[in-house]
Design a protein around this motif. Structure first.
Motif, PDB file in Angstrom:
ATOM      1  N   GLU A  62      24.273  41.194  24.471  1.00  0.00           N
ATOM      2  CA  GLU A  62      24.730  41.615  23.084  1.00  0.00           C
ATOM      3  C   GLU A  62      23.914  43.021  22.775  1.00  0.00           C
ATOM      4  N   ASN A  63      24.642  43.836  22.132  1.00  0.00           N
ATOM      5  CA  ASN A  63      24.205  45.121  21.916  1.00  0.00           C
ATOM      6  C   ASN A  63      23.977  45.501  20.292  1.00  0.00           C
ATOM      7  N   ASN A  64      23.062  46.168  20.094  1.00  0.00           N
ATOM      8  CA  ASN A  64      22.967  46.622  18.888  1.00  0.00           C
ATOM      9  C   ASN A  64      22.459  45.700  17.850  1.00  0.00           C
ATOM     10  N   LEU A  65      21.563  44.743  18.394  1.00  0.00           N
ATOM     11  CA  LEU A  65      21.094  43.718  17.525  1.00  0.00           C
ATOM     12  C   LEU A  65      19.638  44.198  16.614  1.00  0.00           C
ATOM     13  N   ASP A  66      19.832  43.805  15.300  1.00  0.00           N
ATOM     14  CA  ASP A  66      19.017  44.584  14.149  1.00  0.00           C
ATOM     15  C   ASP A  66      17.936  43.437  14.065  1.00  0.00           C
ATOM     16  N   PHE A  67      17.205  42.897  15.040  1.00  0.00           N
ATOM     17  CA  PHE A  67      16.083  42.078  14.828  1.00  0.00           C
ATOM     18  C   PHE A  67      14.928  42.776  15.318  1.00  0.00           C
ATOM     19  N   ILE A  68      13.630  42.500  14.638  1.00  0.00           N
ATOM     20  CA  ILE A  68      12.346  42.880  15.012  1.00  0.00           C
ATOM     21  C   ILE A  68      11.623  42.446  15.990  1.00  0.00           C
ATOM     22  N   ASN A  69      11.634  41.017  16.162  1.00  0.00           N
ATOM     23  CA  ASN A  69      10.922  40.434  17.256  1.00  0.00           C
ATOM     24  C   ASN A  69      11.750  40.037  18.335  1.00  0.00           C
ATOM     25  N   LEU A  70      12.638  40.633  19.109  1.00  0.00           N
ATOM     26  CA  LEU A  70      13.389  40.181  20.234  1.00  0.00           C
ATOM     27  C   LEU A  70      12.474  40.843  21.358  1.00  0.00           C
ATOM     28  N   SER A  71      12.191  39.814  22.418  1.00  0.00           N
ATOM     29  CA  SER A  71      11.348  40.222  23.571  1.00  0.00           C
ATOM     30  C   SER A  71      11.986  39.234  24.717  1.00  0.00           C
ATOM     31  N   LYS A  72      11.702  39.811  25.957  1.00  0.00           N
ATOM     32  CA  LYS A  72      11.880  39.191  27.134  1.00  0.00           C
ATOM     33  C   LYS A  72      11.265  37.878  27.090  1.00  0.00           C
ATOM     34  N   GLY A  73      11.838  36.856  27.240  1.00  0.00           N
ATOM     35  CA  GLY A  73      11.007  35.485  27.468  1.00  0.00           C
ATOM     36  C   GLY A  73      11.392  34.673  26.279  1.00  0.00           C
ATOM     37  N   LEU A  74      11.780  35.278  25.237  1.00  0.00           N
ATOM     38  CA  LEU A  74      12.007  34.524  23.908  1.00  0.00           C
ATOM     39  C   LEU A  74      13.044  33.477  24.102  1.00  0.00           C
ATOM     40  N   PRO A  75      12.773  32.300  23.704  1.00  0.00           N
ATOM     41  CA  PRO A  75      13.826  31.200  23.851  1.00  0.00           C
ATOM     42  C   PRO A  75      14.541  31.560  22.443  1.00  0.00           C
ATOM     43  N   ILE A  76      16.164  31.538  22.990  1.00  0.00           N
ATOM     44  CA  ILE A  76      17.115  31.693  21.747  1.00  0.00           C
ATOM     45  C   ILE A  76      18.102  30.760  21.729  1.00  0.00           C
ATOM     46  N   ILE A  77      18.707  30.505  20.711  1.00  0.00           N
ATOM     47  CA  ILE A  77      19.870  29.555  20.358  1.00  0.00           C
ATOM     48  C   ILE A  77      21.150  30.451  20.689  1.00  0.00           C
TER      49      ILE A  77
END
Length: 123
Positions: A62-77
C-alpha cells in the motif's frame, strides 16, 4: 504458493463496502518514505505479508500511508476482499486473537529480530 496483489479498477479501500472484507494477520516487511519530495516524513509506502486461512502466504503493498509508527516487523491487521484474496489493504497495527501455528512460526522470528534491532539502537 506466493502471489502478488493485482491491479484492478478500484484503487483504495474507501471505494469498497467495508462488508466486502475480512481481517487476517499480517506483518510489514518493508517501509520507506514516499518518493514525492513534499510529503511529510511519516507518509510511507509499505509492503506486507499476510496469511489466508492461516496457511497460504500472500504479499501486498500500500502506498502513501499517513501513519507515524509504521516500521518493518510491525504486526498488522490486513483487510482482505472476500471475493478476491489478492485485494488487500492495511487495516491497523495489531495481532488477531486466533493465530494458527503456521502464522506464529512465521511471524515470531521477524518480530523478535526487529525488537532486538530496536533495543540495540537504544543502547
Amino acid at each position: 504458493m506466493i502471489s502478488l496483489i493485482s491491479c484492478n479498477e478500484k484503487k483504495s479501500y474507501e471505494e469498497y463496502d467495508e462488508n466486502e472484507f475480512y481481517e487476517v494477520q499480517g506483518i510489514i516487511t518493508s517501509e520507506k518514505r514516499t518518493s514525492y519530495p513534499f510529503d511529510e516524513y511519516y507518509v510511507k509506502d509499505i509492503k506486507f505479508d499476510y496469511f489466508i486461512n492461516g496457511e497460504k502466504l500472500l504479499h501486498g503493498y500500500e502506498n502513501n500511508l499517513d501513519f507515524i509508527n509504521l516500521s518493518k516487523g510491525l504486526p498488522i491487521i490486513v483487510l482482505v476482499h472476500k471475493q478476491n484474496e489478492k485485494i488487500s489493504f492495511f487495516g491497523r497495527a495489531g495481532v488477531i486473537d486466533n493465530l494458527t501455528e503456521t502464522e506464529r512460526n512465521y511471524f515470531k522470528p521477524i518480530i523478535e529480530k526487529e525488537i532486538e534491532k530496536m533495543n540495540r539502537l537504544r543502547k
